[in-house]
Design a protein around this motif. Sequence first.
Motif, PDB file in Angstrom:
ATOM      1  N   SER A   1       0.835  -1.214   0.000  1.00 11.36           N
ATOM      2  CA  SER A   1       0.000   0.000   0.000  1.00 11.36           C
ATOM      3  C   SER A   1       0.861   1.252   0.000  1.00 11.36           C
ATOM      4  O   SER A   1       0.566   2.224  -0.711  1.00 11.36           O
TER       5      SER A   1
ATOM      6  N   LYS B   1       0.765   3.992  -2.923  1.00 17.40           N
ATOM      7  CA  LYS B   1       0.311   5.369  -2.679  1.00 17.40           C
ATOM      8  C   LYS B   1       1.351   6.394  -3.129  1.00 17.40           C
ATOM      9  O   LYS B   1       1.021   7.432  -3.697  1.00 17.40           O
TER      10      LYS B   1
ATOM     11  N   ARG C   1      -2.585  16.217  -2.939  1.00 18.11           N
ATOM     12  CA  ARG C   1      -3.500  15.341  -2.162  1.00 18.11           C
ATOM     13  C   ARG C   1      -4.145  14.381  -3.157  1.00 18.11           C
ATOM     14  O   ARG C   1      -4.601  14.823  -4.212  1.00 18.11           O
TER      15      ARG C   1
ATOM     16  N   SER D   1      -9.115   9.403  -2.955  1.00 13.17           N
ATOM     17  CA  SER D   1      -8.923   8.102  -2.297  1.00 13.17           C
ATOM     18  C   SER D   1      -9.174   6.967  -3.294  1.00 13.17           C
ATOM     19  O   SER D   1     -10.120   6.991  -4.080  1.00 13.17           O
TER      20      SER D   1
ATOM     21  N   ARG E   1      -9.495   2.841  -3.207  1.00 13.88           N
ATOM     22  CA  ARG E   1      -9.547   1.683  -2.276  1.00 13.88           C
ATOM     23  C   ARG E   1      -8.494   0.675  -2.672  1.00 13.88           C
ATOM     24  O   ARG E   1      -8.474   0.201  -3.804  1.00 13.88           O
TER      25      ARG E   1
END
Length: 413
Positions: free
Chosen positions: A292, A296, A403, A406, A408
């Motif tokens: 993850s 990211k 930023r 999101s 998943r």
Amino acid sequence: MTMLPTQVKCLHRLLQLKHICWCPTSLGKAPSSRLVLGIETSCDETGAAVLDETGHILGESLHSQKEVHLRTGGIIPTVAQQLHRENLERVVQEALERSAVDPSRLSAVATTVKPGLGPSLGVGLEFSRRFVRRHDKPFIPIHHMEAHALTVRMLRPVAFPFLVLLVSGGHSLLAVARGVNDFLLLGHALDEAPGDTLDKVARRLSLIKHPRCSTLSGGQAIELLAKEGDRTRFPFRTPMGQTYDCCFSFAGLRNQINMTIMKNEAEEGIEQGTLLSCVNDIAASTQHTVASHLAKRTHRAILFCKANGLLPSNSPTVVLSGGVASNEYIRKALTVITDATGLSLLCPPAKFCTDNGVMIAWNGVERLREGKGILPPDVDVSYEPKARLGVDMTAQVKAAAIRMPSVRMKIPR
Ligand code: KG4
Ligand code: ZN
């Protein structure tokens, strides 16, 4: 000791990837005239290979020190150096013999000179300097991470620029590859590299005592056990959630994992050095958090590239390579991000992700083709244990403070 296969006559069998079907440019072509010998000794693999200009592997040899370092609980630089000394000449000889190429036919010798373990780099460099002088051949010093980044181009015609994520035992970095020696560094490891973290967690869990893991590297052992583990059992925090750049940190995660291991040892009433019953769940949770974190940071790098026009609008690509890139779960995590952002993900087969002489020879071929960094046989070259890749853009990435929407991290198992 692991000896990898000799001559790769047909790459097809090696190129069975789930995500991408490889079609190497070299298949079916006759070897062209310019030949490069590549030599790798930057860490714990002694590798050599002879390639022609099309990326056709004429012969290779690889000696892995993995078993020795597994037994000593990590790489001891002087031990690695001694093993390179004992094996390099034979490995080079084997690569030449398997390719049926006399040194007089070589167009150049390419050798890793940075970054890496100083004593190990020194063995490869010293050997190469003697070799090029004796045979009067040009010398091409190679940056190990550039070689990892460009290996993909040996296998398919991937055009510059592309984004590359390199993850190994010594490195974690995100860069835009714009040319053979033209890189923009977007992010790097602030403490330890992911392979190092996985190796240390595996050691802390004593996975060498696990019947299915005794000969595996830490990363391989964690991947194997994670397949039967519950990745949600230990919800480790993904590192650097509040730092809006593309750098990596794994030391804090390792600390979280160590605390969990200690707590479970206490609960099970066992001492350090005994296998925990929840070892599969720790492996799965560790692997998921590492994956993850990598995904990211890569997501942010993709958005930075898009915002700054650093990648082509037509079929932009992310290349994932380095030893940790052999991990299927990490590949799937990256696919979640590339699918969400409209990029394609390319991962060389595991054999070409870990250290080897082939990737060094290929980097030599790329440099030879472009006439970049080719030195006369008698030139004085030093090795550099620390060497950053390309132009450092990490301050600009941090200032952009992107930023992310999101996504998943629903990574298929
Ligand atoms: O690129 P590499 O061969 O050498 C370095 O330059 O470090 O990478 C070795 C690292 C080791 O830390 C090893 O544990 C990790 O790659 N590794 C893996 C896997 N196979 C090797 N990590 C995760 N999953 C794997 N399947
Ligand atoms: Zn490497």
